[in-house]
Design a protein around this motif. Structure first.
Motif, PDB file in Angstrom:
ATOM      1  N   ASN A 115      31.612 -54.051 -20.449  1.00 18.62           N
ATOM      2  CA  ASN A 115      32.317 -54.157 -19.402  1.00 18.62           C
ATOM      3  C   ASN A 115      33.687 -53.649 -19.959  1.00 18.62           C
ATOM      4  OD1 ASN A 115      34.125 -56.863 -19.294  1.00 18.62           O
ATOM      5  ND2 ASN A 115      31.984 -57.391 -19.673  1.00 18.62           N
ATOM      6  N   THR A 135      30.522 -51.333 -17.399  1.00 28.08           N
ATOM      7  CA  THR A 135      30.993 -51.534 -15.892  1.00 28.08           C
ATOM      8  C   THR A 135      32.609 -51.998 -15.711  1.00 28.08           C
ATOM      9  OG1 THR A 135      30.296 -54.060 -15.970  1.00 28.08           O
ATOM     10  CG2 THR A 135      28.596 -52.467 -15.378  1.00 28.08           C
ATOM     11  N   ASN A 145      26.496 -54.738 -11.073  1.00 31.38           N
ATOM     12  CA  ASN A 145      26.559 -54.356 -12.386  1.00 31.38           C
ATOM     13  C   ASN A 145      25.213 -54.429 -12.884  1.00 31.38           C
ATOM     14  OD1 ASN A 145      29.302 -54.303 -12.220  1.00 31.38           O
ATOM     15  ND2 ASN A 145      29.464 -56.311 -13.381  1.00 31.38           N
ATOM     16  N   GLN A 148      23.520 -51.124 -12.458  1.00 30.42           N
ATOM     17  CA  GLN A 148      23.906 -50.118 -13.490  1.00 30.42           C
ATOM     18  C   GLN A 148      23.330 -50.290 -14.709  1.00 30.42           C
ATOM     19  OE1 GLN A 148      28.485 -50.358 -12.273  1.00 30.42           O
ATOM     20  NE2 GLN A 148      27.949 -48.600 -13.676  1.00 30.42           N
TER      21      GLN A 148
END
Length: 307
Positions: A115, A135, A145, A148
């Motif tokens: 992230n 993310t 998230n 994803q």
């Protein structure tokens, strides 16, 4: 390795209650971390590196054991709510926020998950090693998230099963809490962090979303649209609630936990006087950001609330 709270400090934090429910702050068993989750079998997938605990939970939940993972700086290993046999397959690739590029390169990953909050500054280096998906942040948007991560891992169908299982579990827990007369009870979440102020977790974090999902309320001091409220130890009265859950990240002395749990201010909290203050596993409750972690937290929450 962070020093654990002493038995005396634990007793003080519990307000002298019996230790049958939470003595020694044990990690949940493998079964408690998986028995309410969707049964996702191990899968062939990319050789993936995870750079934070949410990404680790996503990959493991979807049946893919990373070849490498970063660990929290204050911890000796990865979150211990996972089976030791799976964790043994994972190579440590440095600390969260400080990945070791040489180790990552040696593992020949096909995908890196992280992230921007932790690794935005490392993106250019990481993407030269393998395709890298970051993310925007972590914690509060964990459900988005996860989607994803599932897309990057090619596990969208498995993700759908995971989400459905969690939704059914959360609904069942909410019903049990309601039947026990606990709906609307104010849940205080407190984290002692080494070399930092005490954190009262507010509404924009992983744990807050779980409490919302099972229809539990928050104390006024924590009912704010932010990640956390930081307080000094002499304002610990602001941590009170109908029930209180607390954890320590790092050395308990450096986090102020040892002194605070023994203080008159802590002992005066209504939750402590009512024997409703419980120590919990930091690696699960605060680092277990994902669907397997969420299911395990809900199981522990229901058990500790007596529903």
């Amino acid at each position: 390795m962070p020093r654990q709270l002493s038995r005396r400090a634990l007793l003080a934090g519990l307000g002298g209650t019996a230790l049958t429910a939470c003595a020694g702050n044990p990690a949940p068993t493998t079964d408690s971390a998986t028995d309410t989750a969707a049964a996702i079998p191990p899968a062939d997938g990319p050789r993936v590196i995870t750079l934070d605990t949410a990404e680790l939970d996503s990959a493991m939940t979807l049946g893919i054991t990373p070849v490498g993972a970063a660990r929290a700086p204050a911890d000796a290993g990865l979150p211990d709510y996972w089976p030791a046999s799976r964790l043994a397959e994972i190579t440590h690739v440095g600390e969260i926020g400080s990945p070791d590029g040489a180790v990552i390169r040696h593992l020949k990953p096909e995908l890196i998950l992280g992230n921007q909050t932790r690794d935005g500054a490392h993106f250019e280096t990481l993407r030269r090693i393998a395709p890298t998906v970051l993310t925007p942040t972590t914690g509060h948007p964990w459900k988005a998230n996860f989607q994803q991560h599932a897309q990057a891992l090619g596990r969208q169908a498995a993700a759908e099963a995971v989400v459905g299982a969690y939704q059914r579990h959360a609904a069942a827990v909410a019903q049990q809490l309601a039947s026990a007369g606990l709906s609307g009870h104010r849940i205080s979440i407190v984290r002692f962090v080494a070399n930092a102020p005490i954190r009262l977790y507010a509404r924009q974090n992983f744990l807050a979303t779980l409490l919302d999902d099972v229809r539990l309320a928050r104390p006024d001091q924590q009912n704010a649209a932010q990640f956390a409220v930081e307080i000094p130890a002499d304002q610990i009265a602001r941590a009170d609630g109908d029930h209180l859950f607390y954890a320590v990240y790092g050395d308990p002395d450096a986090a102020g936990a040892t002194a605070t749990l023994a203080s008159p201010g802590w002992q005066a909290l209504g939750a402590v006087r009512a024997h409703r203050a419980f120590p919990v596993n930091d690696r699960l409750w605060f680092q277990g950001i994902g669907y397997t972690g969420a299911n395990a937290v809900l199981d522990e929450l229901q058990r500790l609330l007596g529903a």
